[in-house]
Design a protein around this motif. Structure first.
Motif, PDB file in Angstrom:
ATOM      1  N   ILE A 150     -37.503 150.338  42.695  1.00 45.02           N
ATOM      2  CA  ILE A 150     -37.031 149.221  41.868  1.00 45.02           C
ATOM      3  C   ILE A 150     -35.634 149.461  41.310  1.00 45.02           C
ATOM      4  O   ILE A 150     -34.817 148.539  41.208  1.00 45.02           O
ATOM      5  N   GLU A 151     -35.316 150.692  40.965  1.00 43.02           N
ATOM      6  CA  GLU A 151     -34.014 150.987  40.373  1.00 43.02           C
ATOM      7  C   GLU A 151     -32.904 151.133  41.414  1.00 43.02           C
ATOM      8  O   GLU A 151     -31.730 151.193  41.081  1.00 43.02           O
ATOM      9  N   GLY A 152     -33.284 151.208  42.683  1.00 41.11           N
ATOM     10  CA  GLY A 152     -32.281 151.354  43.740  1.00 41.11           C
ATOM     11  C   GLY A 152     -31.899 150.021  44.364  1.00 41.11           C
ATOM     12  O   GLY A 152     -32.366 148.948  43.961  1.00 41.11           O
ATOM     13  N   GLU A 153     -31.066 150.087  45.394  1.00 36.37           N
ATOM     14  CA  GLU A 153     -30.595 148.877  46.054  1.00 36.37           C
ATOM     15  C   GLU A 153     -31.560 148.378  47.123  1.00 36.37           C
ATOM     16  O   GLU A 153     -31.521 147.210  47.515  1.00 36.37           O
ATOM     17  N   ALA A 154     -32.421 149.264  47.635  1.00 35.55           N
ATOM     18  CA  ALA A 154     -33.353 148.873  48.685  1.00 35.55           C
ATOM     19  C   ALA A 154     -34.615 149.724  48.591  1.00 35.55           C
ATOM     20  O   ALA A 154     -34.611 150.813  48.011  1.00 35.55           O
ATOM     21  N   ALA A 155     -35.681 149.210  49.162  1.00 32.63           N
ATOM     22  CA  ALA A 155     -36.933 149.973  49.230  1.00 32.63           C
ATOM     23  C   ALA A 155     -36.724 151.200  50.113  1.00 32.63           C
ATOM     24  O   ALA A 155     -35.788 151.252  50.922  1.00 32.63           O
ATOM     25  N   ILE A 156     -37.577 152.190  49.944  1.00 34.68           N
ATOM     26  CA  ILE A 156     -37.548 153.391  50.776  1.00 34.68           C
ATOM     27  C   ILE A 156     -38.739 153.327  51.732  1.00 34.68           C
ATOM     28  O   ILE A 156     -39.879 153.209  51.299  1.00 34.68           O
ATOM     29  N   VAL A 157     -38.468 153.384  53.026  1.00 35.23           N
ATOM     30  CA  VAL A 157     -39.526 153.306  54.041  1.00 35.23           C
ATOM     31  C   VAL A 157     -39.415 154.551  54.925  1.00 35.23           C
ATOM     32  O   VAL A 157     -38.767 154.519  55.975  1.00 35.23           O
ATOM     33  N   PRO A 158     -40.038 155.654  54.515  1.00 30.40           N
ATOM     34  CA  PRO A 158     -39.882 156.906  55.275  1.00 30.40           C
ATOM     35  C   PRO A 158     -40.482 156.843  56.676  1.00 30.40           C
ATOM     36  O   PRO A 158     -39.965 157.443  57.608  1.00 30.40           O
ATOM     37  N   VAL A 159     -41.602 156.104  56.818  1.00 35.42           N
ATOM     38  CA  VAL A 159     -42.289 156.003  58.106  1.00 35.42           C
ATOM     39  C   VAL A 159     -42.479 154.528  58.439  1.00 35.42           C
ATOM     40  O   VAL A 159     -43.015 153.767  57.628  1.00 35.42           O
TER      41      VAL A 159
END
Length: 299
Positions: free
Chosen positions: A87-96
């Motif tokens: 939420i605090e970043g610019e984009a979601a993190i999708v490791p896989v």
């Protein structure tokens, strides 16, 4: 204090208080059982995900017969490494990222499948080059470190030039983004990947074999029984019953699961509350080898 239902896990025993219809829903719910071979596969995937970024990232090819747990394995791994909304970043993190290969080796469809999994806007008629740029950009932005491609043997459904073109797409994604690629499919996946010798050398192979009628299979049956909310113990691991289940499933874990789920539902509906030889015999069950030989229905 001795548990009231020692044949069940504590969590499963709590489900016995549900109405029968709800209990049947619980029986039919997909469940993960961490048997040794699957755990080894998860370890390999874990090692791959934590691999340091290098010029040519290692890849993995998971192969096995149809309905023998390949997809369940990689989906369990995805469950263990879910996207982070960040939420605090610019984009979601999708490791896989998990996608299915298109039914034919088509670059445009493959890029569309990736964009769809990422919930990214995409017009089906968009140029392939535009989709490629969008995929590269978004995967880099969301920090993807592993791309899992299920049903990768479907590459063979196209002409040789199409196959080579699709493999080049996979190679390009791995090289440009410095991510590991995991292919999942039948033994035909080996032939598909070997179409490109350079790419084939980067794929370690991991095979999910069919089960034998051995101690591991008996332990698997015990694990299944502990997750099926039935009041009475079925003792699935006992010799005759285990042999019957093995013969009906032919050693495929997906068939074992489907067979036991059908039997457990029947046991709830008829009030037996356990899986026995009679219930298994009365099921409308066709072994997988017979199913494959059945003629196609005319439409």
């Amino acid at each position: 204090m001795t548990p009231k239902y020692p044949h069940l896990t504590t969590r499963t025993s709590h489900k016995l208080s549900l109405p029968d219809d709800e209990r049947i829903v619980q029986i039919r719910t997909v469940r993960w059982i961490g048997y040794p071979q699957a755990n080894k596969g998860l370890e390999k995937l874990e090692d791959l995900l934590s691999y340091p970024e290098i010029h040519r990232m290692p890849n993995l090819l998971i192969v096995g017969d149809t309905n023998n747990g390949k997809t369940m394995l990689v989906k369990q791994f995805c469950t263990e490494h879910p996207p982070d909304d960040n939420i605090e970043g610019e984009a979601a993190i999708v490791p896989v990222l998990y996608v299915q290969a298109p039914p034919i080796p088509d670059e445009g469809r493959f890029y569309s499948a990736i964009l769809d999994r990422l919930h990214a806007p995409c017009r089906p008629t968009e140029r392939v080059g535009t989709k490629q740029f969008q995929v590269m950009s978004i995967l880099n932005q969301v920090g993807t470190r592993m791309l899992i491609i299920d049903e990768i043997h479907q590459i063979l459904a196209g002409h040789l030039n199409k196959q080579r073109s699709f493999l080049n797409v996979i190679k390009c994604l791995g090289n440009e983004l410095k991510i590991s690629v995991v292919g999942v499919g039948t033994r035909d996946a080996l032939r598909a990947i070997q179409t490109d010798e350079q790419l084939a050398n980067r794929f370690e192979r991991f095979q999910l074999s069919r089960w034998g009628l051995n101690k591991d299979f008996l332990r698997l049956l015990i694990s299944f029984e502990r997750l099926l909310p039935l009041y009475l113990p079925s003792n699935l691991h006992e010799k005759r019953l285990a042999e019957q289940i093995f013969l009906m499933s032919e050693g495929y874990i997906g068939e074992v699961a489907r067979l036991l789920i059908s039997a457990a539902v029947t046991a709830v509906r008829n009030g037996d509350e356990k899986i026995g030889s009679r219930i298994l015999k009365e099921l409308d069950w066709c072994p997988p080898s017979d199913r494959r030989q059945m003629p196609e229905l005319e439409i």
